[in-house]
Design a protein around this motif. Structure first.
Motif, PDB file in Angstrom:
ATOM      1  N   UNK A   1       0.842  -1.187   0.000  1.00 43.75           N
ATOM      2  CA  UNK A   1       0.000   0.000   0.000  1.00 43.75           C
ATOM      3  C   UNK A   1       0.880   1.241   0.000  1.00 43.75           C
ATOM      4  N   UNK A   2       0.368   2.304  -0.559  1.00 43.45           N
ATOM      5  CA  UNK A   2       1.083   3.575  -0.575  1.00 43.45           C
ATOM      6  C   UNK A   2       1.387   3.998   0.857  1.00 43.45           C
ATOM      7  N   UNK A   3       2.614   4.439   1.078  1.00 40.90           N
ATOM      8  CA  UNK A   3       3.039   4.891   2.395  1.00 40.90           C
ATOM      9  C   UNK A   3       3.807   3.858   3.185  1.00 40.90           C
ATOM     10  N   UNK A   4       3.794   2.604   2.750  1.00 39.76           N
ATOM     11  CA  UNK A   4       4.538   1.570   3.458  1.00 39.76           C
ATOM     12  C   UNK A   4       6.037   1.686   3.194  1.00 39.76           C
ATOM     13  N   UNK A   5       6.811   1.085   4.090  1.00 37.73           N
ATOM     14  CA  UNK A   5       8.250   0.974   3.905  1.00 37.73           C
ATOM     15  C   UNK A   5       8.637  -0.485   3.984  1.00 37.73           C
ATOM     16  N   UNK A   6       9.252  -0.999   2.919  1.00 37.55           N
ATOM     17  CA  UNK A   6       9.731  -2.377   2.881  1.00 37.55           C
ATOM     18  C   UNK A   6      11.235  -2.379   3.098  1.00 37.55           C
TER      19      UNK A   6
ATOM     20  N   UNK B   1      20.672 -11.924   7.014  1.00 38.91           N
ATOM     21  CA  UNK B   1      21.145 -11.935   8.387  1.00 38.91           C
ATOM     22  C   UNK B   1      20.632 -10.688   9.079  1.00 38.91           C
ATOM     23  N   UNK B   2      21.518  -9.942   9.728  1.00 37.15           N
ATOM     24  CA  UNK B   2      21.125  -8.694  10.368  1.00 37.15           C
ATOM     25  C   UNK B   2      21.542  -7.469   9.550  1.00 37.15           C
ATOM     26  N   UNK B   3      21.981  -7.710   8.338  1.00 37.18           N
ATOM     27  CA  UNK B   3      22.422  -6.598   7.488  1.00 37.18           C
ATOM     28  C   UNK B   3      21.286  -6.161   6.575  1.00 37.18           C
ATOM     29  N   UNK B   4      20.910  -4.886   6.671  1.00 36.06           N
ATOM     30  CA  UNK B   4      19.857  -4.377   5.785  1.00 36.06           C
ATOM     31  C   UNK B   4      20.437  -4.116   4.408  1.00 36.06           C
ATOM     32  N   UNK B   5      19.852  -4.760   3.416  1.00 38.93           N
ATOM     33  CA  UNK B   5      20.349  -4.615   2.045  1.00 38.93           C
ATOM     34  C   UNK B   5      19.325  -3.949   1.135  1.00 38.93           C
ATOM     35  N   UNK B   6      18.112  -3.722   1.644  1.00 36.84           N
ATOM     36  CA  UNK B   6      17.062  -3.154   0.794  1.00 36.84           C
ATOM     37  C   UNK B   6      16.202  -2.211   1.626  1.00 36.84           C
ATOM     38  N   UNK B   7      15.951  -1.015   1.083  1.00 32.97           N
ATOM     39  CA  UNK B   7      15.126   0.012   1.731  1.00 32.97           C
ATOM     40  C   UNK B   7      14.225   0.568   0.634  1.00 32.97           C
ATOM     41  N   UNK B   8      12.932   0.270   0.719  1.00 30.65           N
ATOM     42  CA  UNK B   8      12.048   0.562  -0.413  1.00 30.65           C
ATOM     43  C   UNK B   8      10.740   1.217   0.042  1.00 30.65           C
ATOM     44  N   UNK B   9      10.639   2.548  -0.111  1.00 28.13           N
ATOM     45  CA  UNK B   9       9.352   3.206   0.162  1.00 28.13           C
ATOM     46  C   UNK B   9       8.350   2.902  -0.961  1.00 28.13           C
ATOM     47  N   UNK B  10       7.094   2.777  -0.578  1.00 26.91           N
ATOM     48  CA  UNK B  10       6.009   2.588  -1.554  1.00 26.91           C
ATOM     49  C   UNK B  10       5.292   3.909  -1.740  1.00 26.91           C
ATOM     50  N   UNK B  11       5.257   4.368  -2.962  1.00 24.94           N
ATOM     51  CA  UNK B  11       4.659   5.690  -3.256  1.00 24.94           C
ATOM     52  C   UNK B  11       3.365   5.528  -4.055  1.00 24.94           C
TER      53      UNK B  11
END
Length: 210
Positions: free
Chosen positions: A190-195, A200-210
C-alpha cells in the motif's frame, strides 16, 4: 540482461498457494518452473510507485543471484563458478491478474512484468556470506514488522540446481539475474509503506512505496 523467476520453490509458499487462489501446483520434487520478468528492474535508490492496474500488487521477497560468466549446459557440480554475488530482492506480482491467467490457462506476463516489478538490494559476495557452507538467512519487514523469513536451505531446488536447470534451456550471460523463489508470507503493498530487506542482520534493501 535476463531476469528470471522461479515458481513455488519453498514448501511454505507452496502450502499457502491454495489460500492465494493459485490452484494446485506440481509435485514438490518436480523440475523447477521458471518465468521471465522482462525489462522490469527498478532503478537503484528509487521508490516503488504502485501501478494503477486494477489489481492487488503483492510483495514476494527472495534471494537473487547475479550470473558472473557465460554458461550453457552447466553441470550442477560446477554451477558455483557462475555467480559471485547474492542479495535480497522483491518480485512484485499483480495477484488478481495472476489468478485470472492461471484460471484461463494463460501466461503470467501481465502479472509479473510491469515497470519496477523486479527489485534488488545491495549485492553481497557469497564468500562474505559463507555460502554454500552456511545457509543464508533473510527476511522482509513491512513498516518494521517481519512478514517473510526463511533461509536458503529451505529451497526445494537450491541455487546450483536452478542454474544447472536453466542453462539446459538457454545460455546464461554476465549480469543475468535469477530470483530464486519466495517463502510464505506474501502480501499486498500500500502507498506509504516501507519495505526493508535483510540478509542476516544486514539491511540490504530500503524501499518506500509511493
Amino acid at each position: 540482461m535476463k531476469i528470471l523467476g522461479v515458481c513455488f520453490n519453498y514448501p511454505t509458499h507452496r502450502d499457502e498457494a491454495q489460500s492465494l487462489g493459485l490452484g494446485v501446483q506440481s509435485p514438490p520434487h518436480a523440475e523447477p518452473v521458471f518465468f521471465h520478468k522482462g525489462d522490469s528492474l527498478l532503478r537503484p535508490n528509487t521508490p516503488f510507485f504502485l501501478p494503477d492496474m486494477g489489481s492487488s500488487v503483492e510483495y514476494e521477497a527472495e534471494l537473487v543471484v547475479q550470473i558472473s560468466r557465460v554458461g550453457k549446459r552447466i553441470a550442477e557440480r560446477f554451477a558455483h563458478r557462475y555467480y559471485n554475488y547474492i542479495t535480497l530482492g522483491i518480485d512484485f506480482t499483480a495477484r488478481d491478474l495472476q489468478r485470472r491467467a492461471i484460471a484461463e490457462g494463460h501466461p503470467w506476463l501481465s502479472a509479473k512484468v510491469f515497470d519496477g516489478s523486479a527489485v534488488v538490494g545491495t549485492w553481497l559476495s557469497k564468500e562474505e556470506l559463507g555460502y554454500p557452507e552456511c545457509p543464508i538467512p533473510f527476511r522482509l519487514d513491512v513498516d518494521g514488522v517481519t512478514r517473510q523469513s526463511a533461509t536458503s536451505s529451505e529451497m526445494i531446488h537450491g541455487i546450483d540446481s536452478l542454474i544447472s536447470h536453466i542453462s539446459r534451456h538457454q545460455t546464461l550471460r554476465m549480469g543475468d539475474l535469477i530470483f530464486t523463489g519466495t517463502p510464505a508470507g506474501v502480501g499486498a503493498v500500500e502507498i506509504g509503506q516501507l519495505l526493508e530487506g535483510y540478509i542476516g542482520e544486514r539491511r540490504v534493501l530500503h524501499l518506500p512505496i509511493k
